[in-house]
Write an enzyme that holds these catalytic residues in place. Structure first.
Site, PDB file in Angstrom:
ATOM      1  CB  VAL A 172      -0.880  -0.004   1.278  1.00  0.00           C
ATOM      2  CG1 VAL A 172      -1.761   1.230   1.333  1.00  0.00           C
ATOM      3  CG2 VAL A 172      -1.706  -1.272   1.355  1.00  0.00           C
ATOM      4  CB  CYS A 173       1.100   4.187  -2.198  1.00  0.00           C
ATOM      5  SG  CYS A 173       1.851   5.833  -2.166  1.00  0.00           S
ATOM      6  CB  VAL A 174       3.674   5.338   2.911  1.00  0.00           C
ATOM      7  CG1 VAL A 174       4.718   6.059   2.063  1.00  0.00           C
ATOM      8  CG2 VAL A 174       3.557   5.993   4.274  1.00  0.00           C
TER       9      VAL A 174
END
Lengths: 119, 99, 124
Positions: A77-79
């Site tokens: 998941v992209c931070v």
């Protein structure tokens, strides 16, 4: 073959996450490796463990978790996108991990194909 | 190249844009709401017929079935299942999604 | 990084207008990150994506960040290959001089050929 997947939409609102999941399952079934699934934009909403769909509906989040557990698929998941949308370690479902956008670029470099699902 | 389109041609211009950029010999896969484009009687099906002269067009059967359009695919368009989707991805050297 | 040595041709395809959705902004964030990987990066602006490069954007009154200056900063990241489709500009009442950054304006046919040379196509 190594295939990287990008999911750009959340669960339920659009079919994108369902399509991506079914594609991953078929690819694994055909003997390919899903190198990584990268969740970006509203796609990060696929990673919240607070999801509680009605009994007679599919559980999109749990399905991703199971794919990670059964086949070792790396769910990233992209931070930055996650922080914007309130997805943090505390509400992250099992099988997902939060990391940087570099993981998407790295996945595209290392995979033989990159398939994008979204709106 | 494999082009993937997922929006109904009645909702968004992605299918049209995809066809404008697809080169002879390329493959176009219609999934989700884009499957309507390949069905008989749909206004967009004329464009599919023209496109079939230069590109291969595939349509995802599970998405057709969900939408009650499985029996209505126009001639020349090839229905595939998810396994067929995967094969298209691996057989083509590059993949582009028209979102 | 163990992918050192592999250089792929990346094309980020921008097809959506800014502000109405987040794709343009977050797409740009991916482009910036890609610069750190020493890849062969190009950007394509097609359809409504050409609006991302329009000069004079002022989203102050919609209380949104103006991220358009970032396109001008791309050069500093060695991302210099920006392709804009002529037909997309024309269909939207835009010309090359309306754009806020230097680009290469190409025809639809040239854009198709460009796409066909790539290893990775990520579209927003």
């Amino acid at each position: 073959m190594k295939i990287g997947v990008m999911v750009n939409e959340g669960p339920y609102q659009r079919q994108s996450s369902d399509s991506a999941y079914l594609f991953c399952k078929a690819a694994i079934g055909a003997g390919h490796e899903i190198e990584r699934v990268f969740f970006y934009h509203d796609g990060v909403n696929n990673a919240t463990k607070l999801t509680e769909p009605p009994q007679d509906d599919r559980n999109v989040v749990a399905r991703w978790t199971k794919l990670a557990q059964d086949h070792g698929v790396d769910l990233v998941v992209c931070v930055a996108a996650a922080l914007r949308r309130g997805i943090v370690e505390q509400n992250l479902a099992q099988g997902f991990r939060i990391s940087g956008l570099g993981q998407l670029v790295e996945s595209a470099i290392q995979s033989d194909r990159m398939v994008v699902f979204g709106d | 190249m494999l082009h993937i389109v997922n929006k109904s041609p009645g909702e968004r211009a992605t299918f049209e844009s995809c066809l404008a950029h697809a080169r002879p010999g390329h493959s176009v896969l219609l999934i989700e709401d884009a499957v309507y484009a390949a069905t008989k009687g749909h206004a967009a099906s004329a464009k599919v017929k023209t496109a079939l002269g230069t590109v291969k067009v595939y349509v995802l059967t599970p998405d057709l079935e969900a939408r009650a359009r499985a029996g209505t695919v126009i001639d020349g368009v090839v229905p595939v299942d998810y396994k067929g989707f995967v094969d298209l991805v691996t057989q083509n050297p590059r993949v582009q999604s028209w979102l | 990084m163990d992918e050192a040595g592999i250089i792929k041709k990346f094309l980020f395809v921008n097809r959506k207008a800014p502000y109405g959705s987040v794709y343009a902004l977050e797409g740009l964030e991916v482009v910036l990150i890609s610069a750190a990987f020493d890849q062969d990066v190009s950007l394509a602006f097609v359809d409504d994506g050409v609006f991302q490069l329009a000069k004079g954007q002022n989203p102050k009154a919609i209380e949104t960040k103006n991220f358009s200056p970032t396109y001008r900063a791309l050069e500093g990241y060695d991302i210099e290959k920006l392709y804009v489709e002529r037909e997309s500009l024309q269909a939207r009442g835009l010309a090359e001089e309306d754009l806020l950054v230097d680009v290469k304006v190409v025809s639809t046919a040239e854009m198709s050929a460009l796409m066909d040379e790539m290893d990775v196509l990520i579209s927003f």
